[in-house]
Design an enzyme around this catalytic site. Structure first.
Site, mmCIF file in Angstrom:
data_model
loop_
_atom_site.group_PDB
_atom_site.id
_atom_site.type_symbol
_atom_site.label_atom_id
_atom_site.label_comp_id
_atom_site.label_asym_id
_atom_site.label_seq_id
_atom_site.Cartn_x
_atom_site.Cartn_y
_atom_site.Cartn_z
ATOM 1 N N CYS A 1 0.867 -1.178 0.000
ATOM 2 C CA CYS A 1 0.000 0.000 0.000
ATOM 3 C C CYS A 1 0.902 1.225 0.000
ATOM 4 C CB CYS A 1 -0.996 -0.010 1.160
ATOM 5 S SG CYS A 1 -0.243 0.097 2.781
ATOM 6 N N ASN B 1 2.479 1.488 4.015
ATOM 7 C CA ASN B 1 2.804 0.233 4.736
ATOM 8 C C ASN B 1 2.554 0.342 6.243
ATOM 9 O OD1 ASN B 1 5.787 -1.923 5.137
ATOM 10 N ND2 ASN B 1 3.672 -2.539 4.909
ATOM 11 N N CYS C 1 -1.030 1.073 7.298
ATOM 12 C CA CYS C 1 -2.468 0.850 7.530
ATOM 13 C C CYS C 1 -2.965 -0.420 6.839
ATOM 14 C CB CYS C 1 -3.287 2.049 7.066
ATOM 15 S SG CYS C 1 -2.834 3.596 7.903
ATOM 16 N N ARG C 2 -3.127 -0.353 5.523
ATOM 17 C CA ARG C 2 -3.788 -1.462 4.833
ATOM 18 C C ARG C 2 -2.903 -2.682 4.627
ATOM 19 N NH1 ARG C 2 -5.331 2.188 -0.110
ATOM 20 N NH2 ARG C 2 -3.335 3.049 0.579
ATOM 21 N N SER C 3 -1.672 -2.497 4.146
ATOM 22 C CA SER C 3 -0.863 -3.691 3.821
ATOM 23 C C SER C 3 -0.423 -4.491 5.053
ATOM 24 C CB SER C 3 0.313 -3.360 2.896
ATOM 25 O OG SER C 3 1.189 -2.444 3.477
ATOM 26 N N ASP D 1 -7.900 3.974 1.629
ATOM 27 C CA ASP D 1 -6.896 4.377 2.614
ATOM 28 C C ASP D 1 -7.581 4.979 3.849
ATOM 29 O OD1 ASP D 1 -4.772 5.355 3.950
ATOM 30 O OD2 ASP D 1 -4.036 6.638 2.336
HETATM 31 P P1 4NP Z 1 -1.564 2.996 3.948
HETATM 32 O O1 4NP Z 1 -2.041 4.435 4.473
HETATM 33 O O2 4NP Z 1 -1.111 3.211 2.518
HETATM 34 O O3 4NP Z 1 -2.776 2.150 4.035
HETATM 35 O O4 4NP Z 1 -0.444 2.572 4.876
HETATM 36 C C1 4NP Z 1 -1.206 5.562 4.408
HETATM 37 C C2 4NP Z 1 -0.362 5.832 5.447
HETATM 38 C C3 4NP Z 1 0.432 6.959 5.423
HETATM 39 C C4 4NP Z 1 0.389 7.802 4.334
HETATM 40 C C5 4NP Z 1 -0.446 7.509 3.268
HETATM 41 C C6 4NP Z 1 -1.240 6.393 3.307
HETATM 42 N N1 4NP Z 1 1.187 8.961 4.306
HETATM 43 O O5 4NP Z 1 1.103 9.731 3.337
HETATM 44 O O6 4NP Z 1 1.957 9.195 5.248
#
Ligand code: 4NP
Length: 155
Positions: free
Chosen positions: A9, A12, A14-16, A124
């Site tokens: 994701c 890395n 939240c989702r993954s 997200d």
């Molecule tokens: P993820 O969520 O892709 O599901 O881990 C996010 C976590 C952090 C950010 C973007 C998406 N960020 O921009 O910091």
């Protein structure tokens, strides 16, 4: 033969990590422990950190634990892993852009397994205030990981 799955994701955190933990749990339940699961980020922002506390508490609510340390995807990953999963269309276009020519990994949208067309994007939840989006992502991962394992790994 060991098969390797990489969950991707943007951050890395939240989702993954949720997808990685859920897929590992599904594989244990299906007795498919020869399959290795890892996760990684498209972007560098959170490298070295643990998953978002809301992802960890969502997993804990379902008696699951994740100890992954964030890392960014590398060119080598595209030849080391058999399956690389993205969570949304942006992840997929980044994966297609980063993949070296002729690399081994199959690039797949996780929600294309088991989820309806309307519900196949794992959104997200990072910018939401509460935990609700994390629970939604968890539930999507449960359905999709089971469907993928049953369709593609269990033979
Ligand atoms: P993820 O969520 O892709 O599901 O881990 C996010 C976590 C952090 C950010 C973007 C998406 N960020 O921009 O910091």
């Amino acid at each position: 033969m060991v098969q390797k799955i990489l969950m991707i994701c943007l951050g890395n955190i939240c989702r993954s990590p949720i997808a990685e933990t859920v897929m590992t749990d599904v594989l244990v339940k299906l007795n498919l422990q020869s399959v290795v699961v890892d996760s990684a980020a498209i972007g560098p922002w959170h490298v070295g950190k643990r998953a978002d506390p809301r992802a960890l508490s969502t997993l804990k609510n379902h008696d699951l634990k994740n100890t992954h340390i964030v890392r960014q995807i590398t060119k080598q990953d595209f030849n080391e892993f058999d399956y690389i999963f993205g969570m949304d269309e942006e992840n997929m276009s980044e994966l297609r852009r980063l993949a070296p020519n002729g690399s081994k990994a199959e690039l797949l949208l996780l929600g294309d397994f088991g989820l309806s067309k309307e519900n196949r994007i794992i959104e997200d939840p990072y910018y939401e205030r509460g935990d609700e989006g994390f629970e939604v992502a968890y539930q999507q991962c449960v359905v999709a990981c089971k469907a993928f394992a049953e369709q593609r790994l269990q033979k």
